[in-house]
Enzyme design. Structure first.
Site, PDB file in Angstrom:
ATOM      1  CG  ASP A 162      27.182 -53.911  25.797  1.00 53.66           C
ATOM      2  OD1 ASP A 162      27.322 -53.907  24.527  1.00 53.66           O
ATOM      3  OD2 ASP A 162      26.064 -53.602  26.352  1.00 53.66           O
ATOM      4  CB  ILE A 189      26.184 -54.098  21.267  1.00 51.87           C
ATOM      5  CG1 ILE A 189      25.965 -52.845  21.795  1.00 51.87           C
ATOM      6  CG2 ILE A 189      25.931 -55.158  22.161  1.00 51.87           C
ATOM      7  CD1 ILE A 189      24.579 -52.363  22.230  1.00 51.87           C
ATOM      8  CE1 TYR A 198      20.520 -47.733  26.230  1.00 52.97           C
ATOM      9  CE2 TYR A 198      20.992 -49.791  27.452  1.00 52.97           C
ATOM     10  CZ  TYR A 198      20.260 -49.066  26.543  1.00 52.97           C
ATOM     11  OH  TYR A 198      18.906 -49.708  26.083  1.00 52.97           O
ATOM     12  CE  LYS A 240      21.850 -50.345  20.073  1.00 54.60           C
ATOM     13  NZ  LYS A 240      20.630 -49.698  19.970  1.00 54.60           N
TER      14      LYS A 240
END
Length: 496
Positions: free
Chosen positions: A241, A243, A156, A279
């Protein structure tokens, strides 16, 4: 009122190093694309020649379901006649533990988003201002300035900001390649760990997104187990992570690291999860981020730090009601997965018609688009940025170049597909298809002039085509090009 000035000179001298350093990443191509969109945002009727935002990973495909729920549940808001009687209680100060009902609802939702195969303890839920705040909070808890976290690349683009800007933590990429579809392996992690240690770096942990941003792929359970064994052996932290946990639309089920913790003998004190509703629920503006840790000390430390990024009590109150509605949540998760799958299929098919392939993905709000064949010079990041400028400035699409995600192979781009309506997506595809078609036609015209030569050697013919296609993009950038695929305001599509 005076104009805003850039820091420098006397002003710069009185500001802190954190305030003035360049680690935020604001000047990267990733954020530059956003600025290009902000200056000239596309609108189907008001600005049909504008830039289409395809650099923002938002999930707008199921907001109609949330709007309908809000209409049917006015008591969930303290700003309605039905819910205003609770206004005083919610408006008063809430400590950083958060509303009990909210933590219970979030824990329940996290379990549902992972197929009900694992449960989460509400007492381990720590709030933060979105996943950005959650990732920074966990860094503050686990590492000191100068310490290292291993992060698989491509990763990211804003991790450079989230993980290191204010914390001083260093990122050491674990490079993955297209030779195995960018799959993360324990061997690659071990190699990066070894190199970091040899460079006298203090490695504190491994962090990755699963499902992956920007790849849209998911890790299988065996790989997760091996990674957990690795961090346990090295006595370093693992931050996952998650998400995008509920954005899976095809293939096998998503496996949370929480399942590995439940089923394996591991040092759970080393395992931490970052989550958000940005998200999976499409609510980035609500700034709901979560740190979930199996380590009691980390929970306590993160909770104290959460004072700097709490979720408003009004937001907690409404979401506690919404996420406790099992019927709504079950339908939302099912419908979201279905709509994402359809949108992904439409978009990748449209790209395929233009001769563009993508990495096979089964989750996320984006595709990892392969434009290596369009680079002016193969394996050149300079050519990647040249092509990106054409796409931004001429084709008028904000996509993100792979170099922004620390990809080691030039020519890959992340393109988001879930943050727009169907008509806008069709316009974007038409622009892409028209752009590639025009340049293919230019190549074909040159090929006809040399037809006799090319017929004598098929191998030379293919090489010549690829070379001139790449050169044509360079000429277009130098000479200027009217935006391809821009439709007339009188087009039937634009009138709908």
């Amino acid at each position: 009122m005076g104009s805003l000035k850039k820091s420098g000179g006397v002003n710069g001298a009185i500001l802190s190093r954190i305030a003035t350093n360049d680690q935020h990443g604001e000047n990267s191509e990733y954020f530059h694309g956003w600025k290009s969109y902000d200056k000239d945002p596309f609108h189907l009727s008001r600005n049909p020649h504008g830039v289409i935002q395809m650099g923002l990973a938002e999930n707008q495909l199921c907001l109609d379901l949330i709007k309908e729920w809000i209409k049917e549940n006015p008591k969930a808001s303290v700003c309605t006649p039905e819910g205003v009687h609770q206004f005083s209680d919610i408006a008063n100060f809430q400590d950083y533990h958060g509303l009990k009902e909210f933590r219970q609802a979030i824990a329940h939702f996290m379990g549902k988003a992972r197929g009900g195969r694992v449960t989460f303890d509400p007492e381990r839920i720590v709030m933060s201002g979105g996943a950005t705040g959650a990732n920074e909070t966990i860094m503050f808890c686990l590492a000191d300035p100068g310490d290292v976290f291993l992060v698989p690349s491509p990763y990211y683009a804003a991790f450079d900001r989230d993980l290191r800007w204010r914390t001083g933590v260093e990122i050491v990429p674990v490079h993955c390649s297209s030779s195995n579809n960018f799959k993360l392996t324990v061997e690659a992690v071990e190699w990066a760990y070894k190199k970091a240690v040899e460079s006298n770096k203090n490695v504190k942990g491994l962090l990755f997104t699963n499902p992956s941003n920007p790849l849209g792929t998911i890790l299988d359970k065996d790989t997760l187990k091996n990674l957990v064994r690795f961090v346990t052996k090295k006595n370093i932290h693992l931050v996952v992570d998650e998400i995008y946990a509920a954005t899976v639309f095809a293939g096998e089920n998503f496996v949370s690291v929480a399942e590995v913790v439940k089923d394996s003998e591991v040092n759970a004190d080393l395992i931490h999860i970052v989550y958000s509703l940005s998200k999976d629920m499409g609510l980035p503006g609500f700034r709901v981020g979560i740190v979930y840790s199996y380590n009691d000390s980390v929970v306590s430390c993160a909770r104290k730090m959460s004072s700097f990024g709490l979720v408003s009590s009004q937001t907690q109150f409404m979401l506690a009601s919404m996420l406790s509605d099992d019927s709504f949540v079950d339908n939302f998760l099912m419908e979201s997965s279905k709509r994402l799958g359809i949108r992904h299929g439409v978009f990748t098919l449209g790209l395929k018609k233009a001769g563009i392939n993508c990495l096979i993905s089964t989750a996320g709000l984006f595709v990892w688009m392969d434009l290596r064949h369009l680079l002016r010079v193969r394996n050149s990041f300079e050519s990647e940025i040249e092509l990106w400028h054409i796409i931004i400035d001429k084709v008028k699409l904000n996509v993100s170049p792979g170099s922004s995600f620390q990809c080691t192979e030039p020519g890959w781009f992340r393109v988001c597909f879930a943050n727009m309506d169907d008509d806008t997506l069709h316009v974007a595809l038409l622009r892409i298809q028209d752009f590639v078609s025009k340049n293919s036609n230019k190549t074909a015209e040159k090929a006809s002039d040399n037809d006799q030569v090319i017929q004598n050697n098929n191998a030379k013919k293919q090489k010549w085509k690829q070379s001139n296609l790449r050169l044509s993009f360079r000429r277009l950038y130098e000479d200027g090009l009217s935006s391809p695929g821009i439709m007339s305001p009188h087009s039937p599509l634009l009138r709908t």
